[in-house]
Design a protein around this motif. Structure first.
Motif, PDB file in Angstrom:
ATOM      1  N   ALA A 277       4.251 -14.616 -11.671  1.00 16.62           N
ATOM      2  CA  ALA A 277       5.334 -15.081 -10.733  1.00 16.62           C
ATOM      3  C   ALA A 277       4.541 -15.259  -9.313  1.00 16.62           C
ATOM      4  O   ALA A 277       5.100 -15.751  -8.544  1.00 16.62           O
ATOM      5  N   LEU A 278       3.517 -14.550  -9.280  1.00 17.45           N
ATOM      6  CA  LEU A 278       2.684 -14.976  -7.843  1.00 17.45           C
ATOM      7  C   LEU A 278       2.106 -16.137  -7.667  1.00 17.45           C
ATOM      8  O   LEU A 278       1.666 -16.827  -6.731  1.00 17.45           O
ATOM      9  N   ALA A 287       8.160 -11.935   1.531  1.00 17.78           N
ATOM     10  CA  ALA A 287       9.316 -11.476   0.785  1.00 17.78           C
ATOM     11  C   ALA A 287       9.112 -11.981  -0.355  1.00 17.78           C
ATOM     12  O   ALA A 287       9.597 -11.404  -1.454  1.00 17.78           O
ATOM     13  N   ALA A 288       8.696 -13.291  -0.625  1.00 22.84           N
ATOM     14  CA  ALA A 288       8.343 -13.730  -1.990  1.00 22.84           C
ATOM     15  C   ALA A 288       7.461 -13.054  -2.772  1.00 22.84           C
ATOM     16  O   ALA A 288       7.732 -12.692  -4.044  1.00 22.84           O
ATOM     17  N   LEU A 289       6.478 -12.599  -2.113  1.00 26.83           N
ATOM     18  CA  LEU A 289       5.467 -11.989  -2.831  1.00 26.83           C
ATOM     19  C   LEU A 289       5.842 -10.504  -3.192  1.00 26.83           C
ATOM     20  O   LEU A 289       5.818 -10.109  -4.437  1.00 26.83           O
ATOM     21  N   ALA A 292       8.152 -10.821  -6.082  1.00 28.74           N
ATOM     22  CA  ALA A 292       7.282 -11.408  -7.582  1.00 28.74           C
ATOM     23  C   ALA A 292       6.763  -9.976  -8.224  1.00 28.74           C
ATOM     24  O   ALA A 292       6.770  -9.783  -9.187  1.00 28.74           O
ATOM     25  N   LEU A 293       6.510  -8.775  -7.360  1.00 31.04           N
ATOM     26  CA  LEU A 293       6.053  -7.868  -7.728  1.00 31.04           C
ATOM     27  C   LEU A 293       7.233  -6.916  -8.255  1.00 31.04           C
ATOM     28  O   LEU A 293       6.816  -5.966  -9.222  1.00 31.04           O
ATOM     29  N   GLU A 294       8.362  -6.858  -7.681  1.00 28.72           N
ATOM     30  CA  GLU A 294       9.512  -6.001  -8.015  1.00 28.72           C
ATOM     31  C   GLU A 294       9.606  -5.729  -9.246  1.00 28.72           C
ATOM     32  O   GLU A 294       9.731  -4.662  -9.644  1.00 28.72           O
ATOM     33  N   ALA A 316       1.104  -0.482  -2.532  1.00 26.30           N
ATOM     34  CA  ALA A 316      -0.455  -0.738  -2.692  1.00 26.30           C
ATOM     35  C   ALA A 316      -0.608  -2.226  -3.345  1.00 26.30           C
ATOM     36  O   ALA A 316      -1.641  -2.948  -2.844  1.00 26.30           O
ATOM     37  N   ALA A 317       0.102  -2.760  -4.311  1.00 25.62           N
ATOM     38  CA  ALA A 317      -0.044  -3.930  -5.022  1.00 25.62           C
ATOM     39  C   ALA A 317      -0.010  -5.143  -4.052  1.00 25.62           C
ATOM     40  O   ALA A 317      -0.697  -6.005  -3.652  1.00 25.62           O
ATOM     41  N   LEU A 318       0.971  -4.896  -3.120  1.00 24.37           N
ATOM     42  CA  LEU A 318       1.240  -6.058  -1.853  1.00 24.37           C
ATOM     43  C   LEU A 318       0.244  -5.826  -0.935  1.00 24.37           C
ATOM     44  O   LEU A 318      -0.322  -6.934  -0.682  1.00 24.37           O
TER      45      LEU A 318
END
Lengths: 330, 196
Positions: A277-278, A287-289, A292-294, A316-318
């Motif tokens: 998704a990234l 916001a999009a990043l 994508a992680l959520e 942490a991923a963000l």
């Protein structure tokens, strides 16, 4: 420590033969000696492989990758020019692991085989732990589990894998080369560590009897990569959560993302759906990043005391993406 | 000196060690592995010692303390967590509690006892610890000093933050960290000026 005999095999072949006959390989020793002190392991024989010739070499591979000899000391891996230039995520993960003197002993191959830091598993007295005594239960399941898993656990075991380098190597799609009585084989890093099974705790790793890690192979360089380790102390402490990231960028646009989380499961936890998704997103569109992680964290199953790990791991991923975007110095 | 009289033996060992000590802070070169027939040996502060007949369980730390009476390296945690047992193995700092002595044939160890010059002049790191009052109870100090020597020679003493990070494997329960950091910084500067 139980008595044991010490063999010093002169070749890898002799070492695997000894290991197949029940000897435990001794490399850096930083884990094995403590296992023997705690009774986690009580081998009758050790095979000292720490000085087997050639197994500490770090050398380029024909495909542009890099081979790390299993006996290369952690500090030597991090200091190597090819690692410094091409794999900052690994260099950072190593420098945030253990202490300077431990990293002079510990090898990159042995580091992957360290066992969980679950306090019930490491206890000097006998406590319910399916990894220590199969069938005895899991004291952490409803006990002090604030440092335990949020992914991939079963009621038999809720522990986490503590290695920092393993998380970086997972994000880099490293391959573990092993030698054994039946010859050599290659294990993708993501398949090396085993999640617990439903009945009891599985073996820690996919290694078979007598197999010894001889090298870790990295694909081509990942210069845009970083490691974020979140812990209660700034240095010399295990992670609450960690994140390894490697990006391929086109300007400010993500072409390819690889992400792995540490200390959230019994293995480094890749995020394949989030990685897909990234791709195509701008580094500046937070916001999009985040969106994508959520979804990856909707699958999380926190325990009674570690719900904090879910937002911590997501953030942490963000943040590790942000560190790469800022060109965070190794 | 006779086997019945261990005290002179201890003194002689320590004296031999100091006389043979190399210039402070210089990594000791790795010794080539001994020929298979030769008895296994380990060099400590310049003096060669026999490793034959050791119980394989003997750690380098226990061997130094119990066999050689080199009690500078301390047994704090005995699991690699505290750094009080830090010594130099072939010039690199390691936790002596995590190394089996019997695996060290042909190698070289420097302990805190081997840092000062033969004439008794302290190593710049030792002097800096005194000058900066960088200890309270003193239990962790030998490990701190040996670790600091390595930290400086590795090139990891460039700033206070870098020193704190690269000295984090040495715990001080008295929390003399500000003074230790200052001592390492000062010693690094002295060594850079060639005062070693």
């Amino acid at each position: 420590m139980q008595p044991f005999t010490l063999a010093r095999p002169a070749s890898l072949e002799e070492a695997t033969r000894l290991a197949a006959a029940g000897a435990m390989p001794l490399a850096g020793g930083t884990e094995l000696l403590n296992w023997m002190r705690l009774g986690i392991a009580a081998p009758a024989r050790l095979a000292d492989i720490s000085r087997l010739p050639g197994l500490d070499a770090i050398a380029p591979l024909p495909d542009g990758g890099l081979s790390l000899g299993a006996l290369a000391r952690l500090n030597d891996v991090a200091a190597h020019p090819a690692v410094r230039a091409g794999y900052p995520v690994l260099r950072q993960a190593i420098h945030k692991a253990a202490s300077a003197q431990l990293r002079n002993l510990a090898t990159i191959g042995g580091n992957l085989l360290q066992k969980t830091r679950c306090a019930y598993f490491r206890a000097e007295e006998s406590l319910p732990c399916n990894r220590r005594a199969p069938g005895s239960g899991c004291a952490a399941l409803h006990g002090l589990n604030e440092r335990h898993a949020i992914f991939g656990w079963t009621e038999a075991c809720v522990a986490t894998q503590p290695s920092d380098p393993a998380v970086a190597l997972a994000a880099l799609d490293a391959v573990v080369v092993v030698a054994g009585p039946a010859g050599a084989r290659r294990i993708p890093l993501g398949d090396l560590h085993l999640l617990p099974d439903a009945a009891g705790a599985a073996a820690d790793t996919a290694l078979r009897a007598g197999e010894i890690i001889v090298a870790i192979e990295l694909p081509g360089p990942a210069p845009r990569s970083a490691y974020l380790k979140i812990r209660e102390r700034e240095s010399y402490e295990y992670a609450l959560v960690s994140a390894a990231g490697a990006l391929v960028l086109d300007g400010r646009t993500i072409r390819r993302a690889r992400l792995a989380l540490g200390s959230v499961a019994m293995k480094p936890w890749r995020l394949p759906a989030a990685e897909a998704a990234l791709a195509g997103l701008s580094l500046d569109d937070t916001a999009a990043l985040r969106a994508a992680l959520e979804p990856a964290f909707a699958e999380a199953r926190p325990l009674s005391h570690n719900g904090y790990k879910v937002p911590l791991a997501r953030n942490a991923a963000l943040r590790v993406i942000g560190m790469i975007a800022e060109g965070h110095a190794p | 000196m006779t086997p019945m009289d261990p005290a002179p033996l201890r003194r002689d060992l320590v004296r031999a060690a100091s006389l043979a000590a190399l210039a402070p802070a210089l990594p000791v070169a790795a010794q080539p592995a001994a020929a298979p027939a030769a008895a296994p040996t380990l060099r400590v502060n310049g003096a060669v010692h026999d490793l034959a007949g050791l119980d394989p369980r003997t750690t380098l730390l226990d061997w130094l303390r119990e066999r050689l009476d080199l009690t500078g390296a301390k047994k704090g945690c005995n699991e690699g967590a505290c750094g009080a047992c830090t010594v130099l193995l072939d010039g690199r700092r390691v936790n002596a509690c995590l190394v089996l002595a019997a695996t060290l044939d042909g190698r070289s160890v420097t302990t805190v006892e081997g840092l000062a010059r033969a004439d008794g002049t302290l190593h710049p790191v030792q002097q800096a610890f005194i000058d900066h009052d960088a200890f309270q109870c003193g239990y962790c100090t030998p490990g701190q000093v040996v670790s600091a020597v390595a930290c400086i020679t590795e090139g990891h003493a460039g700033s206070e933050a870098e020193i704190r990070e690269w000295m984090s494997g040495n715990l001080c329960r008295c929390a003399a960290y500000p003074q230790i950091t200052a001592a390492v910084q000062d010693a690094a500067a002295r060594m850079a000026r060639g005062e070693a």
